[in-house]
Design an enzyme around this catalytic site. Structure first.
Site, PDB file in Angstrom:
ATOM      1  N   GLU A 111      66.202  67.729 114.237  1.00  0.00           N
ATOM      2  CA  GLU A 111      66.192  68.749 115.288  1.00  0.00           C
ATOM      3  C   GLU A 111      66.892  70.043 114.872  1.00  0.00           C
ATOM      4  O   GLU A 111      67.018  70.959 115.693  1.00  0.00           O
ATOM      5  CB  GLU A 111      66.827  68.182 116.561  1.00  0.00           C
ATOM      6  CG  GLU A 111      65.997  67.059 117.171  1.00  0.00           C
ATOM      7  CD  GLU A 111      66.647  66.419 118.383  1.00  0.00           C
ATOM      8  OE1 GLU A 111      65.929  65.787 119.156  1.00  0.00           O
ATOM      9  OE2 GLU A 111      67.881  66.532 118.525  1.00  0.00           O
ATOM     10  N   LYS A 178      69.647  67.205 110.476  1.00  0.00           N
ATOM     11  CA  LYS A 178      70.464  66.570 111.512  1.00  0.00           C
ATOM     12  C   LYS A 178      70.530  65.057 111.357  1.00  0.00           C
ATOM     13  O   LYS A 178      71.581  64.444 111.558  1.00  0.00           O
ATOM     14  CB  LYS A 178      69.915  66.917 112.898  1.00  0.00           C
ATOM     15  CG  LYS A 178      70.706  66.299 114.050  1.00  0.00           C
ATOM     16  CD  LYS A 178      70.135  66.698 115.397  1.00  0.00           C
ATOM     17  CE  LYS A 178      70.926  66.054 116.534  1.00  0.00           C
ATOM     18  NZ  LYS A 178      70.388  66.405 117.861  1.00  0.00           N
ATOM     19  N   GLN A 179      69.390  64.438 111.012  1.00  0.00           N
ATOM     20  CA  GLN A 179      69.320  62.980 111.075  1.00  0.00           C
ATOM     21  C   GLN A 179      68.168  62.476 110.211  1.00  0.00           C
ATOM     22  O   GLN A 179      67.453  63.256 109.588  1.00  0.00           O
ATOM     23  CB  GLN A 179      69.116  62.537 112.517  1.00  0.00           C
ATOM     24  CG  GLN A 179      67.849  63.080 113.152  1.00  0.00           C
ATOM     25  CD  GLN A 179      67.911  63.086 114.667  1.00  0.00           C
ATOM     26  OE1 GLN A 179      68.632  63.877 115.269  1.00  0.00           O
ATOM     27  NE2 GLN A 179      67.159  62.199 115.281  1.00  0.00           N
TER      28      GLN A 179
END
Length: 317
Positions: A111, A178-179
Site C-alpha cells: 500500500e 509496506k508488506q
C-alpha cells in the site's frame, strides 16, 4: 465454516455487479472493504484501487473446490463468482501495441505504491482468475470463453532477466514496500518459477520491506524460506511475524498458515494434496495437525523431530 464465509460473496453478487458498472467495468467488482450490504465501506479512498481483492476471492473459491470437488456447489455458487471476476479482469485489461495486455491504475498488496501499472501480483492473480474461469467452465456446464484464455496467456508478467527477479510493478526502482507483495507469487499463488528466482525475490524484498509493516508479512517470508530449504532464516521470520499476531486477525492467520503450510508442508495442488518436507516448529519435538478435511476424508498429520511423519485417515465409516 469455510463455505459459509464464501457464501457471503455469493449472496452479494448483485451489489458487486452494480459496483462494476458504476466504475465502468463488466462482471463483478467486490469492494476492498465490505460489510452487511456488500457496498464499499473503505474510509480511505486511496486503497479502493486494491482490486487484487477480486482475484483473492477467486483463489479462496478455488481452494475450497480443490478441498471438496463438489460439482453442484461449483455450478450453483462458485462458478458464477469466478466467471464474474474474470469478466471484470477482461474489461480492465488493456491491449498493447505488441498484442500483450496490461492492467493499469491499480494497487497491489504493497500500500505504499499506487496507482501503478502492471503490478506483478495483481497480474498473476488476474491471470489465475481468467484461467480458472476458462478451465472450470465445462465442469460447471458452461461454454469456455476464449477471450479469457487469450488475455490470460498474453498478460504482462514483469520479470528482470538481468537480475533474475520480479519487479513489483512497471517502473519499480527498489523503493521501500509496506508488506508482502511479490513474494506471494510463490505462496499462496504457486506461480511457476525456479528455486533460484524464488530465492532472489525473497532476498531482494526482505531488504526493502518495512520492518514495522504488518505482522502477516513475515509469516509469508517464513513459508517462502522453508520452501527453498533455508530453515534458519525461516525461523527468524516466524518469530517476527508471531510477535505481532496476538490481536491482529490477519497476522494470526499468517502465523497459522506458517504452521500448517510452512512447517506442516500441506499444500493443495490441482490434482492432489501435497506434503512437502513436514517438520516440527523450532524448539519443539513434534507437530500434530489433527482432523483436517480433504475430499470427504478426515486426516491427521504427525511429524517427529527426525522429520519422519505419518498421515492417518481417521474418517468415520
Amino acid at each position: 465454516m469455510a463455505r459459509e464465509v464464501l457464501q457471503y460473496r455469493v449472496a452479494r453478487q448483485d451489489t458487486a455487479a452494480q459496483n462494476a458498472r458504476k466504475n465502468n467495468f463488466d462482471g463483478l467488482m467486490f469492494p476492498w472493504e465490505s460489510a452487511f450490504t456488500g457496498s464499499e465501506v473503505d474510509p480511505a479512498p486511496e486503497t479502493k484501487i486494491e482490486e487484487h481483492i477480486q482475484g483473492d476471492i477467486v483463489l479462496a473459491f478455488y481452494q475450497h473446490w480443490l478441498l471438496t470437488r463438489d460439482v453442484i456447489w461449483l455450478k450453483n455458487a462458485a462458478f458464477p463468482v469466478i466467471e464474474g471476476v474474470a469478466q471484470f479482469w477482461a474489461s480492465k485489461a488493456v491491449k498493447n501495441n505488441d498484442s500483450s495486455y496490461s492492467i493499469n491504475d491499480i494497487m497491489g498488496p504493497d500500500e505504499y505504491h499506487g496507482p501503478v501499472n502492471n503490478s506483478v501480483y495483481c497480474n498473476v492473480i488476474a491471470q489465475l482468475s481468467l484461467k480458472l474461469a476458462y478451465d472450470l467452465a465445462p465442469l460447471a456446464g458452461r461454454t469456455q470463453n476464449e477471450t479469457f484464455i487469450h488475455i490470460a496467456e498474453n498478460l504482462v508478467i514483469l520479470f528482470d532477466k538481468e537480475n533474475q527477479y520480479h519487479p513489483e510493478f512497471q517502473g519499480y526502482d527498489g523503493a521501500k514496500v509496506k508488506q508482502a507483495d511479490v513474494i506471494l507469487l510463490g505462496y499462496p499463488l504457486n506461480f511457476n518459477m525456479s528455486k533460484t528466482i524464488r530465492r532472489n525475490d525473497l532476498e531482494f524484498y526482505a531488504k526493502v520491506t518495512d520492518q514495522n509493516g504488518p505482522a502477516m508479512t513475515w509469516s509469508m517470508f517464513s513459508i517462502g524460506y522453508l520452501d527453498i530449504g533455508l530453515d534458519d532464516i525461516a525461523e527468524s521470520s516466524l518469530l517476527a511475524g508471531g510477535s505481532g499476531a496476538q490481536n491482529f486477525i490477519t497476522g494470526a492467520g499468517g502465523f497459522l498458515q506458517c504452521v500448517w503450510a510452512g512447517y506442516g508442508g500441506i499444500r493443495l495442488e490441482s490434482d492432489r494434496l501435497q506434503l512437502s518436507n513436514p517438520r516440527p516448529l523450532p524448539g519443539t519435538k513434534s507437530l500434530t495437525i489433527d482432523q483436517f478435511h480433504y475430499l470427504n476424508h478426515t486426516l491427521s498429520l504427525s511429524v517427529q523431530s527426525n522429520r519422519t511423519w505419518s498421515l492417518v485417515d481417521t474418517t468415520r465409516t
